[in-house]
Design a protein around this motif. Structure first.
Motif, short mmCIF file in Angstrom:
data_model
loop_
_atom_site.label_atom_id
_atom_site.label_comp_id
_atom_site.label_asym_id
_atom_site.label_seq_id
_atom_site.Cartn_x
_atom_site.Cartn_y
_atom_site.Cartn_z
N UNK A 84 0.84 -1.20 0.00
CA UNK A 84 0.00 0.00 0.00
C UNK A 84 0.87 1.25 0.00
N UNK A 85 0.24 2.36 -0.33
CA UNK A 85 0.93 3.64 -0.40
C UNK A 85 0.64 4.44 0.87
N UNK A 86 1.69 4.92 1.52
CA UNK A 86 1.55 5.71 2.73
C UNK A 86 1.68 7.19 2.42
N UNK A 87 0.90 8.00 3.10
CA UNK A 87 1.11 9.44 3.02
C UNK A 87 2.37 9.78 3.82
N UNK A 88 2.86 11.02 3.66
CA UNK A 88 4.06 11.40 4.40
C UNK A 88 3.82 11.37 5.91
N UNK A 89 2.62 11.77 6.34
CA UNK A 89 2.31 11.70 7.77
C UNK A 89 2.32 10.26 8.27
N UNK A 90 1.74 9.36 7.51
CA UNK A 90 1.70 7.95 7.90
C UNK A 90 3.08 7.34 7.91
N UNK A 91 3.88 7.73 6.94
CA UNK A 91 5.24 7.19 6.86
C UNK A 91 6.09 7.69 8.02
N UNK A 92 5.96 8.97 8.33
CA UNK A 92 6.73 9.51 9.45
C UNK A 92 6.31 8.84 10.76
N UNK A 93 5.02 8.59 10.92
CA UNK A 93 4.53 7.93 12.12
C UNK A 93 5.06 6.50 12.19
N UNK A 94 5.13 5.83 11.05
CA UNK A 94 5.67 4.47 11.01
C UNK A 94 7.14 4.47 11.39
N UNK A 95 7.87 5.49 10.98
CA UNK A 95 9.27 5.60 11.37
C UNK A 95 9.43 5.68 12.88
N UNK A 96 8.44 6.29 13.54
CA UNK A 96 8.49 6.46 14.99
C UNK A 96 7.91 5.25 15.73
N UNK A 97 7.48 4.24 14.96
CA UNK A 97 7.06 2.99 15.57
C UNK A 97 5.57 2.79 15.73
N UNK A 98 4.75 3.65 15.11
CA UNK A 98 3.30 3.55 15.27
C UNK A 98 2.61 3.44 13.92
N UNK A 99 1.42 2.85 13.94
CA UNK A 99 0.58 2.74 12.76
C UNK A 99 -0.49 3.82 12.81
N UNK A 100 -0.80 4.39 11.66
CA UNK A 100 -1.85 5.41 11.59
C UNK A 100 -3.19 4.79 11.93
#
Length: 336
Positions: free
Chosen positions: A23-39
């Motif tokens: 799937x395609x992540x938005x920049x906000x979702x991707x940044x949140x994933x980098x910090x260890x959380x799912x949108x």
């Protein structure tokens, strides 16, 4: 927390493809994933909403008058009271700028809870974040009953003016609430930029708007001694009676009650989801239940928890004989 040790570089304009999940992540979702959380929350807030959330919670319009009597009791003659407000708000603004910078780098719901984890590192991060979560949570659940008590005192004072012989319920300025935008980070679009802007714009607009209001109030004071010796639930009522008479005072106090009650509703809305971010890391008892979102991505269970605890704190507070002690316990709790 399954946080990654190193942040990955990413484009600020293009979505990111998650090949593993297809799937395609938005920049906000991707940044949140980098910090260890799912949108999980629904992202729909912009700069205006971020600004409004913090500005409404700070609410200098009626907030100045909530603690008016306390400031007068503690030696708040006009010059010293004005100096107190400008100094406290100025120093708080410095803290705000630091917090806004951190919020831009770590745009997660829960605010300083996650920031403490990052600051402590792998060794001390879990302990510091756990301690911060409980400390901050204790303040969160006191905000709604504390703000509403101040609102209620406006209404009680109006009733005391109209019915002076009736039996009615008993009755330092602080600059707080400037991190509300950070708690809504996971519901804000372009959070790395908008959250920080919402924080500093709301704080500085509240500070700038409050200074002329305070000058007008303090330097139009009539009988200081009579104000501090008044028996109203909020001594601001005596100030108004001296200045515009009983009927005008009742009208202004009623308007302030409406304004402060709206601020309470704003605080409740923003804090109703506060248990959810810390529950996803298992901080609260029954975390699995409180982190759950409904079909519209709203944490209804968290909202009910805040609602029930707010009522419980309000009822328990009335067991104290001193109304001053009750209210100061609330204020000191939610402004740590």
């Amino acid at each position: 927390m399954a946080e990654k040790n190193k942040d990955q570089t990413f484009s600020k304009t293009q979505p990111v493809k998650d090949v593993a999940e297809g799937k395609v992540l938005t920049q906000d979702e991707y940044r949140l994933a980098q910090l260890g959380y799912k949108q999980e929350f629904f992202r729909h807030l912009g700069l205006f909403e971020s600004w409004a959330a913090t500005f409404a919670s700070m609410n200098f319009v009626s907030g100045i008058f909530v603690l008016f009597g306390w400031i007068m009791y503690s030696g708040g003659i006009p010059k010293s009271a004005f100096a107190n407000w400008t100094m406290v708000s100025g120093l708080s603004s410095i803290v705000l700028l630091v917090m806004a910078e951190i919020a831009a780098a770590l745009p997660t719901a829960g605010g300083i809870y996650f920031w403490s984890y990052r600051s402590g590192g792998p060794k001390w991060g879990p302990f510091l974040s756990w301690m911060t979560a409980w400390w901050n949570w204790a303040g969160w659940i006191c905000i709604v009953p504390g703000v509403q008590q101040g609102s209620t005192n406006f209404l009680l004072s109006a009733l005391e003016i109209k019915y002076p012989n009736a039996e009615i319920l008993e009755k330092g300025w602080v600059f707080y609430g400037y991190d509300i935008s950070a708690h809504l980070a996971e519901e804000t679009n372009d959070a790395s930029i908008v959250v920080a802007r919402g924080m500093w714009m709301s704080t500085f607009s509240a500070w700038i708007g409050s200074v002329p209001t305070l000058i007008l109030i303090l330097f139009c004071m009539q009988d200081f001694d009579k104000i501090i010796s008044a028996k109203y639930s909020n001594n601001w009522a005596e100030y108004l009676v001296q200045l515009i008479g009983p009927n005008g005072a009742v009208a202004i106090l009623s308007l302030l009650w409406v304004d402060s009650t709206c601020a309470t509703a704003s605080c409740f809305y923003q804090l109703s989801e506060s248990p959810s971010p810390i529950s996803r890391d298992g901080v609260l008892p029954f975390s699995k239940y409180f982190r759950r979102l409904n079909g519209r991505k709203i944490s209804v269970n968290s909202a009910f928890l805040v609602y029930v605890l707010s009522i419980a704190i309000t009822c328990a507070r009335h067991r104290f004989r001193s109304s001053v002690l009750r209210y100061h316990c609330d204020v000191s709790s939610y402004t740590p």
